[in-house]
Scaffold this motif. Structure first.
Motif, PDB file in Angstrom:
ATOM      1  N   THR A 354      27.228  26.305  50.853  1.00  0.00           N
ATOM      2  CA  THR A 354      27.670  27.366  51.756  1.00  0.00           C
ATOM      3  C   THR A 354      28.813  28.181  51.168  1.00  0.00           C
ATOM      4  O   THR A 354      28.875  29.400  51.358  1.00  0.00           O
ATOM      5  N   PHE A 355      29.730  27.551  50.473  1.00  0.00           N
ATOM      6  CA  PHE A 355      30.900  28.237  49.925  1.00  0.00           C
ATOM      7  C   PHE A 355      30.473  29.363  48.987  1.00  0.00           C
ATOM      8  O   PHE A 355      29.587  29.200  48.151  1.00  0.00           O
ATOM      9  N   ASP A 356      31.110  30.515  49.143  1.00  0.00           N
ATOM     10  CA  ASP A 356      30.811  31.669  48.294  1.00  0.00           C
ATOM     11  C   ASP A 356      31.665  31.572  47.019  1.00  0.00           C
ATOM     12  O   ASP A 356      32.758  32.129  46.938  1.00  0.00           O
ATOM     13  N   TRP A 357      31.158  30.843  46.037  1.00  0.00           N
ATOM     14  CA  TRP A 357      31.909  30.608  44.806  1.00  0.00           C
ATOM     15  C   TRP A 357      32.174  31.894  44.039  1.00  0.00           C
ATOM     16  O   TRP A 357      33.187  32.016  43.336  1.00  0.00           O
ATOM     17  N   HIS A 358      31.288  32.846  44.176  1.00  0.00           N
ATOM     18  CA  HIS A 358      31.482  34.133  43.492  1.00  0.00           C
ATOM     19  C   HIS A 358      32.772  34.811  43.948  1.00  0.00           C
ATOM     20  O   HIS A 358      33.440  35.493  43.165  1.00  0.00           O
ATOM     21  N   SER A 359      33.156  34.599  45.204  1.00  0.00           N
ATOM     22  CA  SER A 359      34.327  35.289  45.753  1.00  0.00           C
ATOM     23  C   SER A 359      35.640  34.797  45.163  1.00  0.00           C
ATOM     24  O   SER A 359      36.657  35.489  45.261  1.00  0.00           O
ATOM     25  N   VAL A 360      35.651  33.607  44.561  1.00  0.00           N
ATOM     26  CA  VAL A 360      36.902  33.063  44.023  1.00  0.00           C
ATOM     27  C   VAL A 360      36.903  33.009  42.502  1.00  0.00           C
ATOM     28  O   VAL A 360      37.818  32.425  41.909  1.00  0.00           O
ATOM     29  N   ARG A 361      35.889  33.577  41.878  1.00  0.00           N
ATOM     30  CA  ARG A 361      35.905  33.641  40.417  1.00  0.00           C
ATOM     31  C   ARG A 361      37.022  34.568  39.943  1.00  0.00           C
ATOM     32  O   ARG A 361      37.280  35.609  40.560  1.00  0.00           O
ATOM     33  N   PRO A 362      37.695  34.238  38.846  1.00  0.00           N
ATOM     34  CA  PRO A 362      38.765  35.116  38.341  1.00  0.00           C
ATOM     35  C   PRO A 362      38.286  36.542  38.093  1.00  0.00           C
ATOM     36  O   PRO A 362      39.019  37.502  38.380  1.00  0.00           O
ATOM     37  N   THR A 364      35.976  38.169  39.668  1.00  0.00           N
ATOM     38  CA  THR A 364      35.827  38.847  40.960  1.00  0.00           C
ATOM     39  C   THR A 364      37.186  39.204  41.535  1.00  0.00           C
ATOM     40  O   THR A 364      37.390  40.313  42.039  1.00  0.00           O
ATOM     41  N   LEU A 365      38.131  38.279  41.463  1.00  0.00           N
ATOM     42  CA  LEU A 365      39.457  38.515  42.022  1.00  0.00           C
ATOM     43  C   LEU A 365      40.179  39.640  41.283  1.00  0.00           C
ATOM     44  O   LEU A 365      40.959  40.389  41.896  1.00  0.00           O
ATOM     45  N   ARG A 366      39.920  39.785  39.977  1.00  0.00           N
ATOM     46  CA  ARG A 366      40.563  40.863  39.224  1.00  0.00           C
ATOM     47  C   ARG A 366      40.039  42.226  39.668  1.00  0.00           C
ATOM     48  O   ARG A 366      40.790  43.203  39.710  1.00  0.00           O
ATOM     49  N   ARG A 367      38.746  42.302  39.974  1.00  0.00           N
ATOM     50  CA  ARG A 367      38.153  43.583  40.376  1.00  0.00           C
ATOM     51  C   ARG A 367      38.397  43.912  41.845  1.00  0.00           C
ATOM     52  O   ARG A 367      38.484  45.071  42.224  1.00  0.00           O
ATOM     53  N   MET A 368      38.525  42.897  42.675  1.00  0.00           N
ATOM     54  CA  MET A 368      38.637  43.101  44.111  1.00  0.00           C
ATOM     55  C   MET A 368      40.009  43.666  44.478  1.00  0.00           C
ATOM     56  O   MET A 368      41.026  43.215  43.963  1.00  0.00           O
ATOM     57  N   PRO A 369      40.070  44.677  45.361  1.00  0.00           N
ATOM     58  CA  PRO A 369      41.377  45.167  45.833  1.00  0.00           C
ATOM     59  C   PRO A 369      42.189  44.025  46.439  1.00  0.00           C
ATOM     60  O   PRO A 369      41.644  43.141  47.106  1.00  0.00           O
ATOM     61  N   LYS A 370      43.494  44.050  46.215  1.00  0.00           N
ATOM     62  CA  LYS A 370      44.348  42.970  46.695  1.00  0.00           C
ATOM     63  C   LYS A 370      44.292  42.841  48.207  1.00  0.00           C
ATOM     64  O   LYS A 370      44.406  41.735  48.752  1.00  0.00           O
ATOM     65  N   SER A 371      44.125  43.961  48.899  1.00  0.00           N
ATOM     66  CA  SER A 371      44.064  43.903  50.358  1.00  0.00           C
ATOM     67  C   SER A 371      42.834  43.133  50.821  1.00  0.00           C
ATOM     68  O   SER A 371      42.893  42.371  51.795  1.00  0.00           O
ATOM     69  N   GLU A 372      41.699  43.308  50.124  1.00  0.00           N
ATOM     70  CA  GLU A 372      40.473  42.592  50.491  1.00  0.00           C
ATOM     71  C   GLU A 372      40.651  41.086  50.270  1.00  0.00           C
ATOM     72  O   GLU A 372      40.249  40.260  51.102  1.00  0.00           O
ATOM     73  N   THR A 373      41.254  40.742  49.142  1.00  0.00           N
ATOM     74  CA  THR A 373      41.502  39.332  48.863  1.00  0.00           C
ATOM     75  C   THR A 373      42.461  38.735  49.882  1.00  0.00           C
ATOM     76  O   THR A 373      42.289  37.599  50.335  1.00  0.00           O
ATOM     77  N   ALA A 374      43.473  39.514  50.263  1.00  0.00           N
ATOM     78  CA  ALA A 374      44.451  39.039  51.242  1.00  0.00           C
ATOM     79  C   ALA A 374      43.778  38.743  52.581  1.00  0.00           C
ATOM     80  O   ALA A 374      44.082  37.732  53.228  1.00  0.00           O
ATOM     81  N   VAL A 375      42.874  39.610  52.999  1.00  0.00           N
ATOM     82  CA  VAL A 375      42.170  39.402  54.273  1.00  0.00           C
ATOM     83  C   VAL A 375      41.337  38.125  54.216  1.00  0.00           C
ATOM     84  O   VAL A 375      41.323  37.332  55.167  1.00  0.00           O
ATOM     85  N   MET A 376      40.655  37.919  53.096  1.00  0.00           N
ATOM     86  CA  MET A 376      39.846  36.706  52.945  1.00  0.00           C
ATOM     87  C   MET A 376      40.724  35.461  53.017  1.00  0.00           C
ATOM     88  O   MET A 376      40.410  34.495  53.716  1.00  0.00           O
ATOM     89  N   VAL A 377      41.852  35.479  52.296  1.00  0.00           N
ATOM     90  CA  VAL A 377      42.747  34.317  52.254  1.00  0.00           C
ATOM     91  C   VAL A 377      43.329  34.045  53.633  1.00  0.00           C
ATOM     92  O   VAL A 377      43.414  32.882  54.077  1.00  0.00           O
TER      93      VAL A 377
END
Length: 509
Positions: A354-362, A364-377
């Protein structure tokens, strides 16, 4: 387990019409292979539901039968009433936590009355179109929801791995090995079912003493019967149960709709969220009248059904409820000897899938806007801290909204120029709403501007009353100095909003 989609929250192309047809009950009944998948999927889910329902009953402070009967009535009812085929609804921990104070302080009758009222509220929510609000849940919250539920599934297994005989650990490892390796050899039978059967047989044959399903609580030996709560039908009763019923309705509906959306993504099919909303309500009303503790969609068991077993129709949901009742009432002695180690291993592998491992790959995190990552966290952190998916999702949506408003506010720009007539022109671009228009007043040079000022809004949109009030404040300040202000370029919607509100909002103040 069979191969699972790696990114359940990633955008997918719309499924062709034949995809939904292939997942219909009629198509499954005509296909022996499809029907076998549905039947076995329902059986695996039923086995996984039993200890969960018992533990949720304990959380709610009631007899285990109330949780088991609730799981039966919820699953069977939603199979007919729900809008998301193959999704499993039963007694859940989130609902149990909400209604536990009612049982503790007022007794079972008030608890059942709360469940019935919560179901009615959910039906009303469906009529009011609450399900359509799902469109406002951003992808980052959905990813956080998926990852948080995977973490919660693992956390829920921890009590079964603490202060237990040492033999439990090799049994869990053996079960995980079967779950991983068997699908590489054959997918004819769901790996979770094979795991449960093999480990049960091994513990019985070799007389291995490890915690079993029977240790979780007593299993019922009779069928559920109609139950009418013995509570006074007056305002005092409503005052007692209404807050808990509302909380249960919101938590259950949000968790169910989020789970339905997740299953839509996993299966590349569409479901009717409004029907799911009133179906959940009707199922809770039915459950209440059979003395159950109510419930909502179960994410872990749904993933077992959809991912691990490959079920796609209402048949598996219906049979999950039927098998559960048959197992606990007719085969209670057999079910009681199933080792918890087998069920723990199944749930751990469900969590991994179930875990979305793609979302926590380095990467992915480098490309993702910080605000999007913050919301997920934030979504994950709140869910894990509160053990309440609904609170986490609402918090994630609020944080996403604030960050979005902040980001959009910074996209507003003002460019100053002069036209041929000598008038000062302020060209405003961007979306004008409370966050972006509040500091617009300070962008004008009132003291040094000429006698004519033009505010060009052809590249902007007026979204709210705050912006109209700001424009009024600007024209008022200029008027005090004898300066004429012309507002031009408004689109039709903005012009209509401005015309309706200007001069009625209290001026500059």
């Amino acid at each position: 387990m069979p191969d699972l989609p790696q990114h359940p929250t990633a955008p997918r192309p719309a499924a062709p019409p034949e995809a939904d047809a292939a997942h219909s009950v009629r198509a499954a009944l005509r296909s022996p292979r499809r029907l076998r998948t549905e039947v076995l999927g329902g059986l695996v889910v039923a086995l996984a539901l039993i200890p969960e329902a018992i533990s949720f009953s304990i959380i709610a402070g009631v007899d285990p039968r109330l949780g088991l009967f609730a799981s039966f009535t919820m699953a069977v009812s939603i199979a007919f009433l729900g809008g998301r085929p193959a999704m499993i609804s039963a007694a859940t921990g989130a609902v149990a936590l909400v209604i536990a104070p009612v049982a503790r302080e007022h007794g079972v009758d008030y608890l059942v009355a709360t469940v019935i009222l919560a179901g009615v509220v959910q039906v009303l929510f469906a009529v009011l179109g609450v399900a359509r609000l799902m469109r406002f849940i951003p992808r980052s919250v959905m990813v956080g929801f998926v990852n948080a539920l995977a973490i919660l599934i693992v956390i829920a297994q921890v009590p079964h791995l603490v202060d237990v005989p040492l033999l439990v650990y090799p049994l869990v490892l053996a079960a995980i090995a079967i779950l991983v390796l068997l699908p590489r050899l054959t997918t004819a039978v769901p790996a979770p079912l094979v795991t449960i059967v093999l480990l049960t047989a091994a513990t019985v044959v070799f007389a291995v003493h490890v915690p079993t399903v029977g240790d979780e609580g007593a299993l019922p030996d009779s069928l559920p019967t109609l139950f009418l709560p013995d509570v006074p039908l007056n305002l005092e009763t409503l005052r007692i149960i209404a807050p808990y019923a509302l909380g249960m309705a919101v938590v259950g509906l949000l968790e169910s709709l989020m789970t339905a959306k997740l299953v839509d993504e996993v299966t590349d099919t569409h479901s009717d969220k409004t029907r799911e909303a009133w179906g959940q309500g009707a199922a809770n009303v039915i459950t209440g009248f059979f003395g159950g503790i109510g419930g909502c969609a179960m994410i872990g068991q749904t993933m077992i059904n959809v991912k691990a077993s490959g079920a796609r129709t209402r048949i598996s949901t219906f049979l999950a409820g039927v098998f559960l009742l048959a197992l606990v009432v007719g085969l209670g002695d057999v079910v009681a000897v199933i080792p918890m180690a087998a069920l723990v291993a199944v749930m751990v592998m469900v969590s991994v899938g179930t875990f979305d491992w793609h979302s926590v790959r380095p990467s992915t995190l480098r490309r993702m806007p910080k605000s999007e990552t913050a919301v997920m966290v934030v979504t994950v952190a709140v869910v894990v801290a509160t053990h309440n998916l609904a609170i986490g999702v609402v918090t994630g949506v609020l944080v996403a909204t604030l960050l979005f408003a902040r980001r959009v506010a910074h996209l507003t720009d003002v460019v100053v120029s002069d036209d041929a007539s000598g008038a000062r022109v302020y060209t405003v671009t961007g979306a004008l709403f409370f966050a972006s228009s509040n500091d617009l007043v300070s962008r004008f040079d009132y003291a040094r501007d000429p006698s004519e000022v033009v505010v060009d809004l052809s590249g902007a949109q007026v979204w709210d009353a705050s912006t109209v009030a700001t424009l009024d404040a600007i024209t008022t300040r200029y008027a005090r100095r004898g300066t004429t202000v012309t507002i031009r370029g408004l689109d039709d919607v903005s012009a209509a909003r401005h015309a309706r509100l200007t001069g009625t909002l209290g001026g500059e103040g």
